[in-house]
Design a protein around this motif. Structure first.
Motif, mmCIF file in Angstrom:
data_model
loop_
_atom_site.group_PDB
_atom_site.id
_atom_site.type_symbol
_atom_site.label_atom_id
_atom_site.label_comp_id
_atom_site.label_asym_id
_atom_site.label_seq_id
_atom_site.Cartn_x
_atom_site.Cartn_y
_atom_site.Cartn_z
ATOM 1 N N VAL A 1 0.664 -6.289 -8.050
ATOM 2 C CA VAL A 1 0.612 -6.023 -6.746
ATOM 3 C C VAL A 1 -0.375 -4.935 -6.616
ATOM 4 C CG1 VAL A 1 1.827 -4.745 -4.904
ATOM 5 C CG2 VAL A 1 3.111 -6.382 -6.334
ATOM 6 N N ILE A 2 -1.438 -5.328 -5.796
ATOM 7 C CA ILE A 2 -2.506 -4.450 -5.595
ATOM 8 C C ILE A 2 -2.365 -3.593 -4.415
ATOM 9 C CG2 ILE A 2 -5.201 -4.133 -5.120
ATOM 10 C CD1 ILE A 2 -4.234 -5.556 -7.628
ATOM 11 N N ASP A 3 -1.944 -2.356 -4.493
ATOM 12 C CA ASP A 3 -1.367 -1.525 -3.425
ATOM 13 C C ASP A 3 -2.143 -0.200 -3.115
ATOM 14 O OD1 ASP A 3 0.687 -0.722 -1.819
ATOM 15 O OD2 ASP A 3 2.248 -0.182 -3.170
ATOM 16 N N THR A 4 -3.186 -0.390 -2.608
ATOM 17 C CA THR A 4 -4.216 0.732 -2.562
ATOM 18 C C THR A 4 -3.962 1.068 -1.057
ATOM 19 O OG1 THR A 4 -6.110 -0.602 -1.786
ATOM 20 C CG2 THR A 4 -6.089 -0.086 -4.029
ATOM 21 N N SER A 5 -3.421 0.630 -0.305
ATOM 22 C CA SER A 5 -3.410 0.848 1.126
ATOM 23 C C SER A 5 -1.854 0.901 1.777
ATOM 24 C CB SER A 5 -4.108 0.239 2.208
ATOM 25 O OG SER A 5 -4.141 -0.917 2.011
ATOM 26 N N HIS A 6 -0.931 1.117 0.787
ATOM 27 C CA HIS A 6 0.648 0.833 1.293
ATOM 28 C C HIS A 6 0.860 1.770 2.428
ATOM 29 C CE1 HIS A 6 5.006 0.475 1.303
ATOM 30 N NE2 HIS A 6 4.847 -0.242 0.182
ATOM 31 N N PHE B 1 -2.228 -12.479 -7.221
ATOM 32 C CA PHE B 1 -1.844 -11.103 -6.884
ATOM 33 C C PHE B 1 -1.426 -11.203 -5.748
ATOM 34 C CE2 PHE B 1 -5.472 -10.712 -10.044
ATOM 35 C CZ PHE B 1 -4.959 -9.874 -10.796
ATOM 36 N N ILE B 2 -0.854 -9.805 -5.324
ATOM 37 C CA ILE B 2 -0.192 -9.454 -4.104
ATOM 38 C C ILE B 2 -1.183 -8.506 -3.461
ATOM 39 C CG2 ILE B 2 1.527 -8.707 -2.521
ATOM 40 C CD1 ILE B 2 3.506 -10.306 -4.485
#
Length: 94
Positions: free
Chosen positions: A44-49, A61-62
């Motif tokens: 999970v690419i969560d840079t701007s959650h 990926f997600i």
């Protein structure tokens, strides 16, 4: 073709499995559980959650995206339209 999904992320349009509205995740325990499981697998690419408006699921990926589902849909359909255009650049003489 490629789609810019916000931040510094550009993905191939053919890899997109789904684009989901972020609010749907808040109301669906199944989707939330899936994302939590994938976070444990580090895909999970969560840079701007905190500011995410949509979630882009690809084959690998997600991604959490700050762009809305409508904006991403327009970008992906633009790529589809561009793919269908014929290339006349070789016919053009300077």
């Amino acid at each position: 073709m490629f789609i810019h999904i916000g931040e510094e992320h550009v993905i191939q349009s053919e890899d997109v499995v789904a684009i989901i509205d972020r609010d749907l995740v808040k109301s669906s325990t199944i989707i939330d559980e899936m994302i939590q499981n994938q976070k444990r697998r580090n895909i999970v690419i969560d840079t701007s959650h905190d500011q995410a408006k949509s979630i882009v699921i690809t084959t690998e990926f997600i991604y959490f995206s700050t762009l809305s589902v409508a904006t991403l849909r327009k970008r992906s359909s633009l790529n589809f339209t561009l793919d269908k255009l014929e290339d006349y650049s070789e016919d053009y003489e300077e």
